[in-house]
Write an enzyme that holds these catalytic residues in place. Structure first.
Site, short mmCIF file in Angstrom:
data_model
loop_
_atom_site.label_atom_id
_atom_site.label_comp_id
_atom_site.label_asym_id
_atom_site.label_seq_id
_atom_site.Cartn_x
_atom_site.Cartn_y
_atom_site.Cartn_z
N ASN A 80 3.94 -2.89 -7.80
CA ASN A 80 2.92 -3.78 -7.28
C ASN A 80 2.06 -4.30 -8.44
OD1 ASN A 80 0.76 -1.88 -7.77
ND2 ASN A 80 1.29 -0.85 -5.86
N GLU A 117 0.04 -1.78 -10.46
CA GLU A 117 0.88 -0.94 -11.32
C GLU A 117 1.30 -1.68 -12.57
OE1 GLU A 117 2.80 1.75 -7.67
OE2 GLU A 117 3.89 0.02 -8.48
N ASP A 168 7.78 1.20 0.09
CA ASP A 168 9.07 1.83 0.35
C ASP A 168 9.96 0.91 1.19
OD1 ASP A 168 8.19 4.29 -0.88
OD2 ASP A 168 7.08 4.71 0.95
#
Length: 340
Positions: free
Chosen positions: A215, A218, A287
């Site tokens: 993301n 990150e 996920d």
């Protein structure tokens, strides 16, 4: 494009995806707000329901199954009630659990969320309690314990290598609990299938794979920068990180701002969010995105096709509460509604 996406969904049915994962249990306790406690300024909840669902890398496994793929998980759980329940849930789904080892003395990483609901109103997470340490946390252990962990990781590596002989793709889900490591990943050998990586804290340690899907925050942490919705900075960051990790493609998820795909030898592609930007819950959405992206690649899809399908799946799952999955049918419905 939409016809191609529908074709890709049909093609990924039954595709075998090995998932090397930190397996986490997500526990939800639901209660209705009764009053404020006289003992402390906290809510008193009347308990309504409790449930455990696959979390962390286990959520990615669950999503692959829900989308019609055939996940083969490789990892460990503890010899505890959370681990037993996880194995039972996977078995009930028909997922092969031969690649998951039950390790005595290890506690299955667990995230317990307490959800408060107003009578006839909205619900809100009020506290989260985590337990279970990294398998490789040696700060409080002796040499014999470290030796035992090394043996566990060696067995994980062997199961991983054996599973790849029949896999259409490999997805790596690193939540920092010690099962996934650069050493295990680097020992995979010559790449013949798509290999994707989702690493919460250590993306820079993995290089030479097919694709990654961090993301935006990150990416900022990895590169030590701040993007602040600046597309020039975003484009530069995506290109720098993709080259630094020697990836064929990098997919950056951006929440309500959609996604950005950086593919080797091509211009960046920016994809607007699917559906509403007023999300209900982002728990586990990454996920779902990674599971969809990997399945599409396993079926022979292009990076753009995989990204657009992942974007749709992400847009669907954030409208659900808790750690959830997206089904193949929901994704097909989303494609058909977009065509109108």
């Amino acid at each position: 494009m939409m016809n191609l996406l529908e074709t890709r969904i049909n093609q990924w049915r039954g595709k075998r995806v090995t998932v090397l994962a930190d397996i986490v249990a997500d526990v939800f306790l639901y209660g209705e707000v009764a009053r404020i406690s006289r003992e402390a300024p906290v809510l008193i909840l009347n308990h309504k329901d409790s449930k455990q669902v696959p979390g962390g890398g286990a959520n990615a496994i669950h999503n692959i199954w829900a989308l019609g793929g055939n996940p083969y998980p490789v990892g460990v759980v503890g010899d505890d009630s959370e681990g037993e329940r996880m194995l039972a849930q996977f078995s009930e789904m028909g997922i092969d659990i031969a690649g998951i080892e039950k390790v005595p003395g290890y506690k299955t990483p667990t995230k317990m969320r307490v959800i408060a609901q107003m009578p006839h109103g909205y619900r809100q997470q009020v506290v989260r309690l985590d337990w279970g340490a990294s398998l490789c946390d040696s700060s409080r252990s002796g040499s014999s314990a470290r030796s035992g962990r090394s043996a566990v990781l060696e067995r994980v590596k062997k199961r991983l290598k054996a599973s790849l002989a029949h896999a259409d793709a490999l997805m790596i889900s690193d939540y920092g609990y010690g099962i996934v490591s650069p050493e295990i990943v680097s020992g995979i050998g010559k790449r013949r299938i798509p290999i994707t990586i989702d690493s919460r804290f250590s993306i820079l340690k993995y290089a030479g794979l097919t694709a990654a899907a961090p993301n935006e925050s990150e990416v900022e942490t990895a590169l030590g920068i701040t993007i602040n919705n600046d597309l020039v900075k975003l484009n530069k960051a995506g290109q720098v990180l993709r080259k630094r990790l020697d990836l064929d493609a990098l997919l950056i998820t951006r929440g309500r701002d959609g996604m950005a795909l950086f593919e080797k030898g091509k211009k960046p592609i920016h994809i607007a969010i699917h559906g509403s930007d007023e999300v209900a819950d982002v728990t586990g959405a990454g996920d779902t995105v990674m599971a969809t992206f990997t399945l599409a690649l396993a079926a022979g899809g292009t990076f753009e096709e995989a990204a657009r399908l992942a974007n749709m799946a992400g847009g669907i799952v954030v409208m659900k509460y808790g750690t959830c999955t997206v089904s193949r049918e929901e994704l097909l419905t989303a494609i058909h509604s977009t065509e109108k």
